[in-house]
Design an enzyme around this catalytic site. Structure first.
Site, PDB file in Angstrom:
ATOM      1  N   HIS A 121      -9.111   9.520   4.461  1.00  0.00           N
ATOM      2  CA  HIS A 121      -8.632   8.636   3.464  1.00  0.00           C
ATOM      3  C   HIS A 121      -9.006   9.240   2.070  1.00  0.00           C
ATOM      4  O   HIS A 121     -10.034   9.698   1.851  1.00  0.00           O
ATOM      5  CB  HIS A 121      -9.432   7.335   3.748  1.00  0.00           C
ATOM      6  CG  HIS A 121      -8.763   6.229   2.823  1.00  0.00           C
ATOM      7  ND1 HIS A 121      -9.078   5.991   1.488  1.00  0.00           N
ATOM      8  CD2 HIS A 121      -8.173   5.110   3.234  1.00  0.00           C
ATOM      9  CE1 HIS A 121      -8.353   4.820   1.232  1.00  0.00           C
ATOM     10  NE2 HIS A 121      -7.783   4.459   2.269  1.00  0.00           N
TER      11      HIS A 121
ATOM     12  N   ARG B 198      -0.975   9.252   2.264  1.00  0.00           N
ATOM     13  CA  ARG B 198      -2.289   9.546   2.215  1.00  0.00           C
ATOM     14  C   ARG B 198      -2.799  10.880   2.132  1.00  0.00           C
ATOM     15  O   ARG B 198      -3.811  11.523   1.645  1.00  0.00           O
ATOM     16  CB  ARG B 198      -3.183   8.889   3.281  1.00  0.00           C
ATOM     17  CG  ARG B 198      -3.223   7.499   3.140  1.00  0.00           C
ATOM     18  CD  ARG B 198      -4.169   6.759   4.160  1.00  0.00           C
ATOM     19  NE  ARG B 198      -4.269   5.418   3.797  1.00  0.00           N
ATOM     20  CZ  ARG B 198      -4.760   4.396   4.501  1.00  0.00           C
ATOM     21  NH1 ARG B 198      -5.337   4.764   5.512  1.00  0.00           N
ATOM     22  NH2 ARG B 198      -4.773   3.372   4.098  1.00  0.00           N
TER      23      ARG B 198
ATOM     24  N   ARG C 115      -0.496   8.205   9.822  1.00  0.00           N
ATOM     25  CA  ARG C 115      -0.547   6.871   9.792  1.00  0.00           C
ATOM     26  C   ARG C 115      -0.146   6.349   8.530  1.00  0.00           C
ATOM     27  O   ARG C 115      -0.626   6.357   7.551  1.00  0.00           O
ATOM     28  CB  ARG C 115      -1.759   6.204  10.288  1.00  0.00           C
ATOM     29  CG  ARG C 115      -1.815   4.911  10.221  1.00  0.00           C
ATOM     30  CD  ARG C 115      -3.081   4.471  10.659  1.00  0.00           C
ATOM     31  NE  ARG C 115      -4.072   4.580   9.753  1.00  0.00           N
ATOM     32  CZ  ARG C 115      -4.911   3.644   8.908  1.00  0.00           C
ATOM     33  NH1 ARG C 115      -4.971   2.442   9.645  1.00  0.00           N
ATOM     34  NH2 ARG C 115      -5.613   3.843   8.072  1.00  0.00           N
TER      35      ARG C 115
ATOM     36  N   HIS D 175     -11.288   9.329   8.330  1.00  0.00           N
ATOM     37  CA  HIS D 175     -10.899   7.997   8.350  1.00  0.00           C
ATOM     38  C   HIS D 175     -10.212   7.267   9.847  1.00  0.00           C
ATOM     39  O   HIS D 175     -10.729   6.171  10.262  1.00  0.00           O
ATOM     40  CB  HIS D 175      -9.946   7.374   7.087  1.00  0.00           C
ATOM     41  CG  HIS D 175      -9.728   6.286   7.066  1.00  0.00           C
ATOM     42  ND1 HIS D 175     -10.706   5.140   6.971  1.00  0.00           N
ATOM     43  CD2 HIS D 175      -8.580   5.472   7.034  1.00  0.00           C
ATOM     44  CE1 HIS D 175     -10.139   4.195   6.790  1.00  0.00           C
ATOM     45  NE2 HIS D 175      -8.982   3.889   6.716  1.00  0.00           N
TER      46      HIS D 175
ATOM     47  N   GLU E  34       0.826  -1.345  -0.094  1.00  0.00           N
ATOM     48  CA  GLU E  34       0.012  -0.076  -0.041  1.00  0.00           C
ATOM     49  C   GLU E  34       0.794   1.280   0.174  1.00  0.00           C
ATOM     50  O   GLU E  34       2.114   1.085  -0.041  1.00  0.00           O
ATOM     51  CB  GLU E  34      -0.937   0.114   1.119  1.00  0.00           C
ATOM     52  CG  GLU E  34      -1.992  -1.244   1.117  1.00  0.00           C
ATOM     53  CD  GLU E  34      -2.953  -1.143   2.197  1.00  0.00           C
ATOM     54  OE1 GLU E  34      -4.194  -1.257   1.908  1.00  0.00           O
ATOM     55  OE2 GLU E  34      -2.707  -0.867   3.410  1.00  0.00           O
TER      56      GLU E  34
END
Ligand code: FAD
Length: 531
Positions: free
Chosen positions: A230, A276, A375, A340, A114
């Site tokens: 997100h 992100r 994160r 998120h 990811e």
């Protein structure tokens, strides 16, 4: 009249963190796990993409640490991240032993990649239903323990503090019956607070209750300004912001603006797999400038991916999209960012202890410093496992006595139907204000407007709560209001941009003044500390 119960250990929350702690604690005493809805209803259950874990040797562990620190934009607390990546493999191996079935090819665990991970290290289950499998296996394992009792559809509405330590909590069941539970130690594993925002991937239970109750009881909060949005939630009118996992981009999905351009090349060298916050802001910017009141659409595009059965790899996502006439391999999928994951939370040390004696916190409700300002994808399930276990070990080690609570007994008179409706209206206003004023792009003026909206909501809620009235929804609304205040106050104090926190009026990172964690203490004042 409230009942009075005693247990050794009280665990608030039945997600990955609470359940992992409970199974450890049950070897040494009676455990009560309280959860607002059924055992399966948590952020954990909805996690799709996977769990990041470095199970391929020392080099993998070192790279996992490096990636975690890089994603955190200068604020990851290294000892916490080191703990996460080194203890992670042991905790995941244990989970597999307890019955969690991750996807495999033959005997080999399958791993995906990811955003901002330097190599594929993310285990997944049933394609895109990793959280449901982790939740299923932990619930089954915990149910087998005779010493774990579950209180489902029960809401913790207050913590009891006696002589400067947590001694229990007040609960409210589905029929509005109140109960006070005394415990030797209390663990808050009540998850995140996505519901504070109108657009969120989080389920309805994620209202930040644990964080708000800990703050109310006097525990410190940290890094509350860092809310991860997100980048890719489904954007269809009238449809919930269903998450379209980062694993889609990990498997090669492109992002395209309304002119069909792959715009990420203008924002970051890692393109769609950039951190992100970068992708989320890029989508927000590409979506601006349409007709008044209308955003320009951004789409996720997987139509070019050949030789991979996308329905088999992403069965849950494919099934949800099919309900709305969309198909990953055929259609452009409309996306927009949504709240998120909360990087901040109740400040804890490496052993999951909070600043209040006998109160512990783990999982998304806690701020261990592992995530810093942003994160790394799929690090949160791992954090719940590692620090859930650590919390239990601290609760056992501290070995505190039971203390009968001396606080006055709780009363909870039900609200009328019209009062419940008023609560709902206040919640909707608060959520809209937080999205508009404390969302992806912030500045002093918007934050001020956010404060004004929050203050008005808090006042109305206080009036409704007068005279001993209470309900689950009122308690949630008060929690959301308190969490909203914490986000606004911390976002106002951090006059720089870093990670998930972006200020239009301070667009640069300012290490000299702000390579520090924000702490919100008793007086609701924000101070900055180096860890
Ligand atoms: C759609 C989605 C996809 C995600 N995908 C991933 C992923 O692929 N990988 C990853 O690592 N992370 C992912 N995450 C994040 C991750 O799922 C969560 O951060 C993590 O599961 C949090 O675990 P937790 O145990 O801290 O809390 P949760 O799993 O949220 O559990 C909280 C528990 O607390 C209970 N609770 C809350 N308030 C109260 C109260 N007042 N009284 C009693 N009980 C209460 C709830 O009922 C629930 O049981 C995703 C999150 C979402 C929403």
């Amino acid at each position: 009249m409230a009942k009075d119960t005693q247990v050794d250990y009280l665990v608030m929350g039945a997600g990955v963190a609470g359940l992992r702690a409970a199974v450890e604690l049950a070897n040494h005493g009676e455990v009560l796990v309280v959860t607002k809805e059924s055992l399966g209803e948590s952020n954990t259950h909805y996690a799709q993409g996977g769990i990041a874990v470095a199970m391929q040797g020392e080099e993998d562990v070192a790279l996992h640490l490096k990636d975690t620190i890089a994603a955190g934009d200068g604020l990851v607390w290294r000892p916490a991240a080191q703990t996460l990546v080194t203890e992670g493999p042991v905790r995941v191996a244990e989970l597999i032993e307890w019955g969690a079935a991750f996807d495999k090819e033959g005997d080999k665990l399958l791993r995906t990649r990811e955003g901002a991970h330097s190599l594929p290290r993310i285990l997944h289950a049933n394609g895109d239903a990793t959280g449901a499998e982790i939740s299923r296996s932990l619930v089954a394992f915990a149910r087998a323990h005779m010493r774990i009792r579950f209180a489902e559809w029960t809401t913790v509405i207050g913590l009891v503090v006696t002589d400067g330590r947590a001694t229990g909590a007040d609960l409210l069941d589905r029929e509005n019956n109140a109960e006070r539970v005394s415990a030797r130690a209390v663990l808050i594993a009540a998850g995140g607070a996505g519901q504070v925002y109108s657009d969120t991937t989080n389920p309805a239970v994620a209202t930040g209750d644990g964080i708000a109750l800990a703050a109310e009881a006097g525990a410190e909060l940290a890094d509350m300004e860092f809310y991860q949005f997100h980048p890719t939630a489904l954007s269809l009118p009238g449809v919930p912001r269903f998450l379209l996992s980062e694993a889609l981009r990990g498997e090669g999905a492109y992002l395209r603006n309304d002119r069909g351009e792959r715009f990420m090349e203008r924002y970051h060298p890692l393109l769609e797999l950039a951190p992100r916050d970068v992708v989320a802001r890029a989508i927000t910017r590409e979506g601006m400038g349409g007709a008044p009141g209308e955003a320009r659409m951004v789409h996720l595009d997987m139509r070019h991916i050949k030789g991979q059965d996308l329905h088999q790899r992403f069965p849950g996502i494919s099934a949800f999209l099919a309900q709305h006439g969309l198909d990953l391999s055929r259609d452009l999928i409309p996306v927009r960012p949504a709240a998120h994951y909360l990087m901040g939370g109740i400040k804890t040390d490496l052993a999951a202890r909070t600043s209040l004696r006998a109160l512990y916190a783990a999982g998304e409700a806690a701020c261990t410093g592992v995530h810093g300002a942003n994160r790394l994808a799929s690090n949160s399930l791992l954090e719940g496992l590692v620090f859930g276990a650590r919390a239990a070990l601290s609760m056992l080690e501290d070995n505190l006595p039971l203390v009968a609570a001396d606080a006055p007994e709780i009363v909870s008179m039900p609200l009328s139907a019209s009062e419940e409706l008023q609560v709902e209206e206040i919640v909707v206003k608060l959520q809209a204000a937080m999205w508009a004023y404390a969302g992806l792009l912030r500045e002093e003026q918007t934050l001020r407007e956010g404060f004004a909206a929050q203050k008005s909501c808090a006042q109305k809620l206080a009036e409704l709560a007068a005279e001993g009235k209470g309900s689950r929804r009122l308690a949630e609304a008060q929690a959301m209001s308190r969490v909203a205040y914490s986000i606004l106050a911390s976002a106002m104090a951090r006059t720089e941009s870093r990670g998930a926190h972006y200020r239009n009026d301070y667009p640069k990172r300012d290490d000299r003044n702000f390579q520090k964690h924000s702490i919100l203490g008793r007086q609701d004042r924000v101070v900055f500390e180096e860890w």
